[in-house]
Design a protein around this motif. Structure first.
Motif, short mmCIF file in Angstrom:
data_model
loop_
_atom_site.label_atom_id
_atom_site.label_comp_id
_atom_site.label_asym_id
_atom_site.label_seq_id
_atom_site.Cartn_x
_atom_site.Cartn_y
_atom_site.Cartn_z
N MET A 1 -3.27 -37.17 -28.94
CA MET A 1 -3.24 -37.57 -27.54
C MET A 1 -2.45 -36.53 -26.74
N PRO A 2 -3.02 -36.02 -25.65
CA PRO A 2 -2.31 -34.99 -24.87
C PRO A 2 -1.09 -35.57 -24.14
N GLN A 3 -0.11 -34.72 -23.93
CA GLN A 3 1.11 -35.10 -23.21
C GLN A 3 0.79 -35.28 -21.73
N PRO A 4 1.46 -36.20 -21.06
CA PRO A 4 1.26 -36.35 -19.61
C PRO A 4 1.77 -35.10 -18.87
N PHE A 5 1.20 -34.86 -17.70
CA PHE A 5 1.51 -33.63 -16.95
C PHE A 5 2.99 -33.45 -16.68
N TRP A 6 3.73 -34.52 -16.43
CA TRP A 6 5.15 -34.38 -16.07
C TRP A 6 5.99 -33.95 -17.28
N LYS A 7 5.45 -34.05 -18.48
CA LYS A 7 6.14 -33.55 -19.66
C LYS A 7 5.74 -32.12 -19.99
N MET A 8 4.65 -31.69 -19.41
CA MET A 8 4.10 -30.36 -19.71
C MET A 8 4.37 -29.32 -18.62
N LYS A 9 4.61 -29.79 -17.40
CA LYS A 9 4.75 -28.87 -16.28
C LYS A 9 6.11 -29.03 -15.61
N SER A 10 6.57 -27.93 -15.05
CA SER A 10 7.76 -28.00 -14.20
C SER A 10 7.31 -28.48 -12.82
N LEU A 11 8.24 -28.84 -11.99
CA LEU A 11 7.90 -29.27 -10.63
C LEU A 11 7.14 -28.17 -9.89
N ASP A 12 7.53 -26.92 -10.13
CA ASP A 12 6.87 -25.78 -9.48
C ASP A 12 5.42 -25.62 -9.90
N GLN A 13 5.09 -26.06 -11.09
CA GLN A 13 3.74 -25.87 -11.62
C GLN A 13 2.77 -26.99 -11.25
N MET A 14 3.27 -28.06 -10.69
CA MET A 14 2.43 -29.22 -10.41
C MET A 14 1.52 -29.00 -9.21
N SER A 15 0.34 -29.59 -9.29
CA SER A 15 -0.57 -29.59 -8.14
C SER A 15 -0.01 -30.53 -7.09
#
Length: 150
Positions: A1-15
Motif C-alpha cells: 500500500m502506498p504511503q499518503p502524500f503528507w508522509k512522502m512530500k514536504s510542504l514545498d513539494q505539495m500541489s
C-alpha cells in the motif's frame, strides 16, 4: 500500500490541492490571539474573525479573505515555521515539524467531519468579533482549546 502524500512530500513539494486538504477546518487559526506585551505569553480566545462562520466553521469568503481582512495571514510553506501562534494540532505545523497527522484528521479518517467529532473544532463554541460594540473584556474570552495544552 502506498504511503499518503503528507508522509512522502514536504510542504514545498505539495500541489495546491494537497496543501489545501491538509487543513482540518478546526478554526483555531481564525481566532483572535492575545499577547502579553511584558511577558510575551500568547493566549487563545473564543472570539473569531469577522469572516469565520461561528456555528458551522470555515471562512465565509476564503478566496478573498486577505482582501476583506487585511491582517489575515495566508499560510505558506515559507511562513508556517515562523508563526508561533499556529495551533499545536495544525497539520501544516505537524508536517513542518516532521510529525504525523492526528488520528482524527479528515485525511486519516476519510470523514470530513472527524475534526468536529473528535472535539477539535471551535465551531459552535465561539463568538464573532462583530458581536461587540467596543473591545470585549478580553479576560472573559481567554480559553485553552483541546490539543493546545502546554
Amino acid at each position: 500500500m502506498p504511503q499518503p502524500f503528507w508522509k512522502m512530500k514536504s510542504l514545498d513539494q505539495m500541489s495546491r490541492a494537497e496543501w489545501e486538504s491538509l487543513c482540518d477546518h478546526c478554526g483555531k487559526c481564525c481566532l483572535i490571539k492575545l499577547e502579553d506585551e511584558d511577558t510575551g505569553l500568547r493566549m487563545e480566545t473564543d472570539v473569531a474573525c469577522t469572516l469565520f462562520d461561528c456555528e458551522n466553521g470555515g471562512c465565509r469568503n476564503y478566496p478573498h479573505r486577505h482582501t476583506q481582512v487585511p491582517d489575515c495571514v495566508v499560510l505558506t510553506p515559507d511562513n508556517i515555521r515562523t508563526l508561533p501562534w499556529i495551533p499545536k494540532t495544525c497539520a501544516y505545523r505537524l508536517i513542518a515539524e516532521g510529525k504525523d497527522l492526528f488520528d482524527w484528521h479528515p485525511l486519516v479518517t476519510g470523514d470530513p467531519h472527524s475534526t468536529a467529532k473528535a472535539g477539535m473544532s471551535v465551531a459552535g463554541q465561539v463568538v464573532s468579533e462583530d458581536d461587540f460594540d467596543g473591545d470585549p473584556d478580553w479576560e472573559e474570552h481567554i480559553v485553552e482549546w483541546p490539543g493546545e495544552e502546554d
